[in-house]
Design an enzyme around this catalytic site. Structure first.
Site, PDB file in Angstrom:
ATOM      1  N   HIS A  69      12.588   7.131   1.239  1.00  0.00           N
ATOM      2  CA  HIS A  69      11.779   8.295   0.911  1.00  0.00           C
ATOM      3  C   HIS A  69      12.248   9.516   1.701  1.00  0.00           C
ATOM      4  O   HIS A  69      12.811   9.398   2.791  1.00  0.00           O
ATOM      5  CB  HIS A  69      10.310   8.018   1.201  1.00  0.00           C
ATOM      6  CG  HIS A  69       9.704   7.036   0.244  1.00  0.00           C
ATOM      7  ND1 HIS A  69       8.352   6.862   0.127  1.00  0.00           N
ATOM      8  CD2 HIS A  69      10.266   6.179  -0.645  1.00  0.00           C
ATOM      9  CE1 HIS A  69       8.094   5.949  -0.788  1.00  0.00           C
ATOM     10  NE2 HIS A  69       9.245   5.510  -1.263  1.00  0.00           N
ATOM     11  N   GLU A  71      10.722  11.796   3.415  1.00  0.00           N
ATOM     12  CA  GLU A  71      10.163  11.993   4.754  1.00  0.00           C
ATOM     13  C   GLU A  71      10.893  11.136   5.784  1.00  0.00           C
ATOM     14  O   GLU A  71      11.233  11.613   6.875  1.00  0.00           O
ATOM     15  CB  GLU A  71       8.662  11.634   4.768  1.00  0.00           C
ATOM     16  CG  GLU A  71       7.823  12.433   3.800  1.00  0.00           C
ATOM     17  CD  GLU A  71       7.686  11.788   2.424  1.00  0.00           C
ATOM     18  OE1 GLU A  71       6.674  12.070   1.762  1.00  0.00           O
ATOM     19  OE2 GLU A  71       8.580  11.009   2.009  1.00  0.00           O
ATOM     20  N   CYS A  94       3.483   9.204   0.549  1.00  0.00           N
ATOM     21  CA  CYS A  94       2.825   7.928   0.297  1.00  0.00           C
ATOM     22  C   CYS A  94       2.201   7.447   1.618  1.00  0.00           C
ATOM     23  O   CYS A  94       2.507   7.981   2.688  1.00  0.00           O
ATOM     24  CB  CYS A  94       3.821   6.900  -0.243  1.00  0.00           C
ATOM     25  SG  CYS A  94       5.029   6.303   0.963  1.00  0.00           S
ATOM     26  N   CYS A  97       4.742   6.379   4.271  1.00  0.00           N
ATOM     27  CA  CYS A  97       5.381   7.527   4.939  1.00  0.00           C
ATOM     28  C   CYS A  97       4.409   8.206   5.912  1.00  0.00           C
ATOM     29  O   CYS A  97       4.823   8.687   6.967  1.00  0.00           O
ATOM     30  CB  CYS A  97       5.917   8.524   3.925  1.00  0.00           C
ATOM     31  SG  CYS A  97       7.448   7.963   3.136  1.00  0.00           S
TER      32      CYS A  97
END
Length: 145
Positions: A69, A71, A94, A97
């Site tokens: 992801h 992040e 999410c 994260c």
């Protein structure tokens, strides 16, 4: 420059970084800055550096197991510590994260309110509630489309 002006600039930068993603369906960008608005790192969603960008990008179950992801990628690319930093993301993080942001000492997350289409697939309130539980300040801005 005002806090909102910095926020807009870094959200625009995150949107640019998102275009680097090779994901055919969702492109997400992230920018991390320190408390003095100095750039710490950039990241976008995608496979790890030695994973071929092949048909797996079009196979959602496989892609979801393999993708990093934005992040998390951003945090791995940061120079120096991230304690007290702000993370700018093109979409709400999410929950996984959110936990990673917490572990890295991120104190604030900024993102634009998602589109109507995205809101039908995502529970943004769940993200906001979890970030607040973690003690991470949340700032959202109205999406301009």
């Amino acid at each position: 420059m005002s806090k909102a002006s910095w926020d807009m600039r870094y959200l625009q930068m995150a949107a640019l970084v998102a275009t680097f993603s090779k994901d055919p369906s969702t492109k997400i960008g992230a920018v991390c800055v320190d408390s003095k608005n100095r750039l710490k790192g950039l990241g976008y969603n995608g496979f790890s550096r030695n994973t071929a960008d092949d048909e797996r990008l079009h196979d959602r179950p496989t892609k979801y197991k393999m993708v990093i992801h934005a992040e998390h990628n951003c945090l791995m690319n940061c120079t120096g510590g991230t304690e007290g930093a702000t993370m700018y993301v093109t979409l709400p993080p999410c929950l996984h994260c959110c936990a990673i942001l917490d572990q890295h000492g991120i104190s604030r997350v900024v993102f634009a309110q998602p589109s109507q289409d995205f809101n039908q697939r995502w529970n943004m309130q769940e993200t906001v509630d979890y970030l607040k539980e973690l003690g991470i300040e949340v700032t959202t801005y109205r999406r301009v489309e």
